[in-house]
Design a protein around this motif. Structure first.
Motif, PDB file in Angstrom:
ATOM      1  N   MET A   1       0.856  -1.167   0.000  1.00 57.12           N
ATOM      2  CA  MET A   1       0.000   0.000   0.000  1.00 57.12           C
ATOM      3  C   MET A   1       0.901   1.229   0.000  1.00 57.12           C
ATOM      4  SD  MET A   1      -2.888  -1.673   0.248  1.00 57.12           S
ATOM      5  CE  MET A   1      -4.103  -0.471   0.523  1.00 57.12           C
ATOM      6  N   VAL A   3       0.585   4.436   0.892  1.00 56.05           N
ATOM      7  CA  VAL A   3      -0.128   5.479   1.635  1.00 56.05           C
ATOM      8  C   VAL A   3       0.758   5.909   2.791  1.00 56.05           C
ATOM      9  CG1 VAL A   3      -2.414   4.612   0.990  1.00 56.05           C
ATOM     10  CG2 VAL A   3      -1.337   3.754   3.064  1.00 56.05           C
ATOM     11  N   SER A  15       3.177  10.183   0.643  1.00 54.33           N
ATOM     12  CA  SER A  15       2.763   9.510  -0.581  1.00 54.33           C
ATOM     13  C   SER A  15       2.451  10.548  -1.649  1.00 54.33           C
ATOM     14  CB  SER A  15       1.516   8.665  -0.315  1.00 54.33           C
ATOM     15  OG  SER A  15       0.979   8.177  -1.522  1.00 54.33           O
ATOM     16  N   LEU A  17       0.229  10.050  -3.787  1.00 52.18           N
ATOM     17  CA  LEU A  17      -1.183   9.880  -4.091  1.00 52.18           C
ATOM     18  C   LEU A  17      -2.001  10.939  -3.358  1.00 52.18           C
ATOM     19  CD1 LEU A  17      -1.554   5.999  -3.697  1.00 52.18           C
ATOM     20  CD2 LEU A  17      -1.198   7.292  -5.808  1.00 52.18           C
ATOM     21  N   GLU A  21      -7.043   9.374  -4.285  1.00 53.46           N
ATOM     22  CA  GLU A  21      -6.313   8.240  -4.853  1.00 53.46           C
ATOM     23  C   GLU A  21      -5.973   7.215  -3.777  1.00 53.46           C
ATOM     24  OE1 GLU A  21      -4.234  10.543  -8.634  1.00 53.46           O
ATOM     25  OE2 GLU A  21      -3.228  10.522  -6.688  1.00 53.46           O
ATOM     26  N   GLN A  22      -5.737   7.658  -2.554  1.00 50.91           N
ATOM     27  CA  GLN A  22      -5.471   6.716  -1.468  1.00 50.91           C
ATOM     28  C   GLN A  22      -6.739   5.923  -1.116  1.00 50.91           C
ATOM     29  OE1 GLN A  22      -2.621   8.051   1.722  1.00 50.91           O
ATOM     30  NE2 GLN A  22      -2.738   9.993   0.585  1.00 50.91           N
ATOM     31  N   THR A  24      -9.057   5.224  -3.258  1.00 45.03           N
ATOM     32  CA  THR A  24      -9.184   4.310  -4.393  1.00 45.03           C
ATOM     33  C   THR A  24      -8.256   3.113  -4.219  1.00 45.03           C
ATOM     34  OG1 THR A  24      -9.908   6.029  -5.920  1.00 45.03           O
ATOM     35  CG2 THR A  24      -8.845   4.103  -6.897  1.00 45.03           C
ATOM     36  N   HIS A  25      -7.025   3.385  -3.842  1.00 41.53           N
ATOM     37  CA  HIS A  25      -6.010   2.347  -3.653  1.00 41.53           C
ATOM     38  C   HIS A  25      -6.484   1.301  -2.634  1.00 41.53           C
ATOM     39  CE1 HIS A  25      -1.963   0.798  -3.868  1.00 41.53           C
ATOM     40  NE2 HIS A  25      -1.575   1.242  -2.689  1.00 41.53           N
ATOM     41  N   TRP A  29      -7.899  -2.662  -3.068  1.00 38.04           N
ATOM     42  CA  TRP A  29      -7.298  -3.711  -2.253  1.00 38.04           C
ATOM     43  C   TRP A  29      -8.397  -4.548  -1.586  1.00 38.04           C
ATOM     44  CZ3 TRP A  29      -8.030  -3.579   3.113  1.00 38.04           C
ATOM     45  CH2 TRP A  29      -7.425  -4.622   3.811  1.00 38.04           C
ATOM     46  N   ARG A  98     -12.010   7.184 -13.086  1.00 36.28           N
ATOM     47  CA  ARG A  98     -10.631   7.251 -13.567  1.00 36.28           C
ATOM     48  C   ARG A  98     -10.342   8.556 -14.295  1.00 36.28           C
ATOM     49  NH1 ARG A  98      -9.113   4.099 -17.362  1.00 36.28           N
ATOM     50  NH2 ARG A  98     -11.163   3.802 -18.255  1.00 36.28           N
ATOM     51  N   HIS A 142     -10.325  10.513  -9.924  1.00 34.82           N
ATOM     52  CA  HIS A 142      -9.422   9.485  -9.378  1.00 34.82           C
ATOM     53  C   HIS A 142      -9.917   8.938  -8.045  1.00 34.82           C
ATOM     54  CE1 HIS A 142      -5.834  11.173 -11.886  1.00 34.82           C
ATOM     55  NE2 HIS A 142      -6.868  10.830 -12.620  1.00 34.82           N
TER      56      HIS A 142
END
Length: 150
Positions: A1, A3, A15, A17, A21-22, A24-25, A29, A98, A142
């Motif tokens: 990850m 982050v 990060s 991101l 975006e974090q 989303t990440h 997951w 996106r 995003h």
């Protein structure tokens, strides 16, 4: 990850991101039932990162005993909806944007996916039920809206 504070030794940095975006990440997951490998210095974890990684409702999606990964059920330009069946008969899904622009996404237009207006939805990131009948969701560039049927 990727982050929180990332890097090595004295070369730690935030990060790259964005906050969205974090989300989303970590949402991907959880939906993909992936193993978590935290790439940040946990001794310097800030409040946001701790909340991001320790949300028990999001972690429960990742750890669902059925073990099925999410699959894309809608791809419409920059909007994607990924859904995952859960052991208790509910479904977790993420509405992903996106694109470079914020979007309002009306999930009722995706009739092959739409869970129905009689289904209660739960917003997993804020840990609150969505008002009954809500079909339109703001999804930042995003970013993601991570939901679960109840």
């Amino acid at each position: 990850m990727i982050v929180g504070k990332v890097g090595w030794s004295d070369n730690l940095r935030d990060s790259r991101l964005t906050v969205d975006e974090q989300y989303t990440h970590v949402s991907l997951w959880a939906l993909l039932a992936a193993n978590m490998l935290i790439g940040c210095d946990v001794s310097q974890m800030d409040y946001f990162t701790r909340q991001l990684l320790c949300n028990h409702e999001v972690n429960a999606i990742n750890q669902d005993i059925l073990g099925r990964q999410a699959k894309p059920v809608v791809v419409d330009g920059y909007i994607e909806i990924w859904a995952r069946e859960l052991n208790d008969g509910t479904t977790a899904f993420g509405i992903f944007n996106r694109g470079a622009e914020d979007e309002f996404v009306d999930i009722s237009k995706y009739v092959d996916f739409y869970p129905g207006d009689k289904v209660t939805l739960r917003n997993l990131w804020i840990q609150q039920d969505v008002p009954a009948g809500t079909t339109k969701f703001f999804v930042p560039s995003h970013g993601v809206k991570l939901l679960k049927t109840k």
